[in-house]
Design an enzyme around this catalytic site. Structure first.
Site, PDB file in Angstrom:
ATOM      1  N   LYS A 100      -9.819  15.138  -1.496  1.00 21.54           N
ATOM      2  CA  LYS A 100      -8.903  15.955  -2.349  1.00 21.54           C
ATOM      3  C   LYS A 100      -9.722  16.034  -3.626  1.00 21.54           C
ATOM      4  O   LYS A 100     -10.297  15.267  -4.059  1.00 21.54           O
ATOM      5  CB  LYS A 100      -7.509  14.996  -2.467  1.00 21.54           C
ATOM      6  CG  LYS A 100      -6.816  15.899  -3.043  1.00 21.54           C
ATOM      7  CD  LYS A 100      -5.465  14.869  -3.196  1.00 21.54           C
ATOM      8  CE  LYS A 100      -4.369  15.326  -4.264  1.00 21.54           C
ATOM      9  NZ  LYS A 100      -3.138  14.316  -4.263  1.00 21.54           N
ATOM     10  N   ASP A 124      -2.822   8.771  -1.492  1.00 21.27           N
ATOM     11  CA  ASP A 124      -3.508   9.703  -2.276  1.00 21.27           C
ATOM     12  C   ASP A 124      -4.051   8.811  -3.131  1.00 21.27           C
ATOM     13  O   ASP A 124      -3.615   8.553  -4.296  1.00 21.27           O
ATOM     14  CB  ASP A 124      -2.948  11.109  -2.848  1.00 21.27           C
ATOM     15  CG  ASP A 124      -2.562  11.799  -1.816  1.00 21.27           C
ATOM     16  OD1 ASP A 124      -2.316  11.559  -0.713  1.00 21.27           O
ATOM     17  OD2 ASP A 124      -2.542  12.941  -1.845  1.00 21.27           O
ATOM     18  N   LYS A 127      -8.037  18.495   0.976  1.00 25.32           N
ATOM     19  CA  LYS A 127      -6.872  18.937   0.375  1.00 25.32           C
ATOM     20  C   LYS A 127      -7.216  19.239  -1.066  1.00 25.32           C
ATOM     21  O   LYS A 127      -7.591  18.492  -2.037  1.00 25.32           O
ATOM     22  CB  LYS A 127      -6.032  17.797  -0.023  1.00 25.32           C
ATOM     23  CG  LYS A 127      -4.844  18.217  -0.645  1.00 25.32           C
ATOM     24  CD  LYS A 127      -3.956  16.978  -0.513  1.00 25.32           C
ATOM     25  CE  LYS A 127      -2.739  17.234  -1.686  1.00 25.32           C
ATOM     26  NZ  LYS A 127      -1.623  15.817  -1.694  1.00 25.32           N
TER      27      LYS A 127
END
Lengths: 302, 487
Positions: A201, A138, A237
């Protein structure tokens, strides 16, 4: 496949008022009975169980990993969560603790959460996590460069990190709370996807606001447009701020009616959350209990 | 490109979530509301009112004849002369405020009955129709004692008895649009709801009775076209307010010609919804859906003609089709229903006629793969692609969930095509550029023009049409004028 990179100064415009109206309409959907159960279990299975604190210890990570595999053993038929999400120095511990399970290890990287470092450091950070066994990375984008209009810088950085990831899947955190407009969020989404993101995300969880439904809708629509143009699927996400079972169901309704069934699984959709799992467990416990209150004391806190 | 398609309406379907109707009380039979009481019709005739989603009979409604209408108009005149005209405006306002609050208190019941009797989804009757109806009463209650400030330098005076005839598409809301300004300006009312959807107007009669409004100030007479004609032709009626079809509007205007009755007409429409290349496309798609599929398309201001600028036509239509795939057609009482039942069998036949006609004319029909109930009157949301300006489906009001799609290149072209229609009620413009919006609002011949939104209603905003869409404005300060003599 060769994909034509668009001019990111000319990404589609977004009308905030209408986006909020659309979200309000998703939220009037009434999810009951078997669709609620099905939705809650699916949401559990989409969670990236997260601990991202300076005070994290190996013990805490190990306990969280056990929880990821055994959400509530008293309730039969529960799935595991999708992944645990930790800092790079805890990847090894998490990987060992999760051995033999299908739960993935995600690691934040690239000078998380601010991203204020050099490309070399970011690449090293990423490689360290991957070498320790991270299945997913991430990363954060350089919001300062983005807000300056330096889109090529942001694009190249993502592409470089993607290369450093090797086989690990790359989630690109836009930190939407710092991008200020939905137009910017749409543009950053497009940059991330064309640069090779496997997931986009919303947030680090360190900035408020974190994930919101309007922001997520804009990103889902960007994914859809990208999919129609290139044929490639990109995951989504939302992270931070989703802590209730009801909220999770509202996100699933939005996902279901925007991207549809191909995205309705943890391969393509995740919730970044630390307390959501327990609220869903409360609801599922209540259902299993014949609709009677299920005490929080039955559920472990990690 | 086909393999890139997203799959909507897939595995995760929503379990039925019907709104409870046990708390709702519908009488077996409803009489006429005249002079503060429910009275039997002179001839003792009743007709059935049904639920268009189940075809079951909900109740029986009285059929008012000329004699009943005469009684009602005389009661209204009497109440005007003896009570309402003399009452201080502030006191009048209090009654209207009370009616508004009582609508709010009984909003759940009203919403459920509206959906049962009219077929519209509970999401709309609950979130739009009923709250807006209450808001209209609230808004005009506030004007009651401020009329001289609304029209400085003038002496606003009430007219007397107003005859009001309302349509079946927004039964309670249209009653509110009509009654609230009439009462605030000091007039008394004889109102006729549409024959297929009388129940919520009769529930409103109950509320009015309970509110203690003086007898005869509002009278509600039910029945068919003949009852309406009796109201229009009654010599003691000082003003006629009508919302409905253009055909009936023309009859009314002929009927009042040569009398001193004032008239306002809110009639049909065939609005252009215009999307430019620089518009926020995903949001425009949402606005197109709200524009044409809101209330099954039974909306006089529905955005039933879509004009898309060439460059984005393909993308927009693809997105529109995707969005239509997620619309849920079915039981109006289910909270997840997006499109409910067509109001009547007659209306469904009319829509079906146009569906057939559109295909014959050579437009390409698209409907999503959703299922529709086997019982009741239902119609899938429908697109007609590649429609031409000379197609009848483009020229005539269908009043159903049917959208025609045309493309355009230049602003001049789209303005010409948008205005090339006998109607002029509303229009929509979608663009990121403010200057373009103002250019179009100047040049489109339509009473209401929405920019980057559609089908937004507010009691403070005037509403009404040009050309064969009628004349006179309802809502806002303008909505007071048709009910006043300004000297």
């Amino acid at each position: 496949m060769s994909v034509k990179i668009p001019d990111f100064r000319q990404t589609p415009t977004i009308d905030q008022v209408s986006v909020e109206e659309r979200v309000a309409r998703f939220n009037t959907r009434s999810i009951k009975k078997e669709s609620k159960l099905q939705g809650l279990k699916l949401a559990l299975n989409m969670i990236d169980l997260t601990t991202l604190e300076g005070k994290d210890t190996e013990g805490k990570v190990r306990q969280m990993c056990y929880k990821a595999m055994h959400l509530c053993d008293e309730l039969p038929g529960l799935p595991t969560v999708a992944a645990v999400c930790v800092y790079p120095n805890h990847v090894k511990t998490a990987k060992a603790a999760l051995e033999g399970s299908s739960v993935k290890v995600a690691s934040v990287a690239t000078a998380f959460p601010s991203g204020n470092s050099t490309l070399d450091v970011k690449i090293q950070d990423t490689r360290f996590a991957v070498e320790n066994g991270a299945d997913e990375i991430d990363m954060v984008i350089s919001r300062g460069e983005f807000l300056k209009g330096n889109y090529n810088f942001v694009f190249d950085e993502i592409a470089d990190i993607k290369e450093a990831c090797g086989n690990a899947r790359l989630k690109v955190i836009l930190e939407t709370g710092e991008l200020s407009t939905l137009d910017n969020i749409r543009r950053a989404s497009d940059i991330a996807m064309y640069a090779g993101a496997d997931f986009i995300k919303t947030s680090t969880g360190k900035i408020s606001p974190a994930a919101t439904m309007p922001v997520t809708l804009v990103m889902l629509q960007a994914i859809k447009d990208y999919h129609y143009k290139t044929g490639r699927m990109v995951g989504m996400k939302p992270a931070g701020g989703i802590s209730t079972a009801k909220g999770a169901l509202q996100y699933l309704v939005m996902l279901n009616e925007t991207l549809g069934s191909k995205w309705m699984n943890n391969e393509w959709f995740r919730f970044g959350a630390s307390s959501l799992a327990n609220d869903i467990l409360l609801q599922l416990g209540k259902e299993a209990n014949g609709g009677v209150y299920y005490s929080k004391d039955y559920i472990s806190i990690d | 490109m086909q393999e890139n398609k997203v799959e909507l309406g897939g595995d995760w379907t929503y379990a039925p979530a019907p709104e409870d109707k046990k708390h709702v009380k519908i009488e077996k039979r409803y009489d006429l509301f005249i002079n503060g009481k429910f009275v039997k019709p002179a001839k003792g005739k009743y007709f059935d009112t049904i639920s268009p989603s189940t075809e079951e009979v909900l109740s029986q409604i009285a059929e008012a004849d000329e004699k009943d209408v005469d009684t009602a108009v005389k009661a209204a005149r009497n109440a005007y002369d003896k009570v309402w005209k003399k009452m201080p405006a502030k006191e009048r306002g209090k009654y209207i405020f009370r009616i508004a609050r009582m609508i709010q208190e009984r909003s759940r019941e009203l919403a459920v009955i509206e959906s049962m009797n009219g077929g519209k989804p509970i999401r709309e009757s609950r979130d739009i129709d009923v709250p807006l109806a209450a808001n209209h009463f609230f808004y005009y209650a506030g004007w009651a004692d401020k009329l001289e400030y609304a029209f400085p330098g003038k002496k606003p005076q009430s007219l007397g008895v107003v005859g009001q005839i309302i349509p079946w598409n927004f039964p309670l809301l249209m009653a509110a649009w009509k009654i609230a300004p009439a009462l605030a300006t000091g007039n008394t009312v004889v109102l006729k709801p549409a024959e297929t959807t009388s129940l919520t107007a009769l529930k409103l009669a109950e509320i009015i009775q309970e509110s203690g409004l003086p007898d005869g100030v509002v009278n509600i007479v039910t029945g068919h076209g003949k009852t309406g004609a009796a109201i229009v032709n009654h010599p003691l009626v000082n003003k006629v307010a009508f919302t409905g079809s253009t055909d009936v509007g023309k009859i009314i205007q002929k009927a009042v010609a040569g009398t001193n009755k004032k008239v306002t007409l809110e009639l049909g429409g065939k609005a252009a919804n215009i999307v430019f290349e620089d518009a926020p496309i995903d949001q425009a798609v949402e606005g197109i859906v709200n524009g044409i599929f809101f209330n099954q398309g039974h909306v006089c201001c529905a955005g039933s003609r879509l004009f898309v600028q060439e460059g984005v036509a393909e993308e927009l239509i693809r997105k529109l089709k995707d969005r239509m795939q997620t619309l849920i057609v079915g039981d109006p009482l289910d909270k997840n229903t997006d499109i409910g039942a067509i109001n009547s069998k007659e209306q469904l036949q009319k829509i079906d006629h146009y569906l057939k006609l559109g295909s014959e004319e050579g437009a390409e029909m698209y409907q999503p793969s959703c299922s529709i109930p086997s019982k009741g009157f239902f119609c899938k949301p429908t697109l007609f692609l590649h429609a031409s300006q000379s197609h009848r489906i483009v020229q005539e009001e269908i009043f159903g969930p049917v959208l025609t799609v045309q493309t355009f290149r230049t602003i001049e072209e789209v303005v010409e095509k948008a205005n090339n229609i006998p109607y002029g009620l509303s229009a929509g413009v979608w663009t990121d550029k403010g200057s373009k919006i103002f250019n179009l609002t100047q040049n489109l011949r339509a009473g209401v023009i929405w920019a980057n939104t559609y089908n937004k209603f507010d009691p403070t905003s005037p509403f009404g049409g040009y050309k064969e869409s009628g004349f006179g404005r309802e809502g806002g300060l303008h909505g007071l004028m048709p009910y006043l003599e300004l000297t």
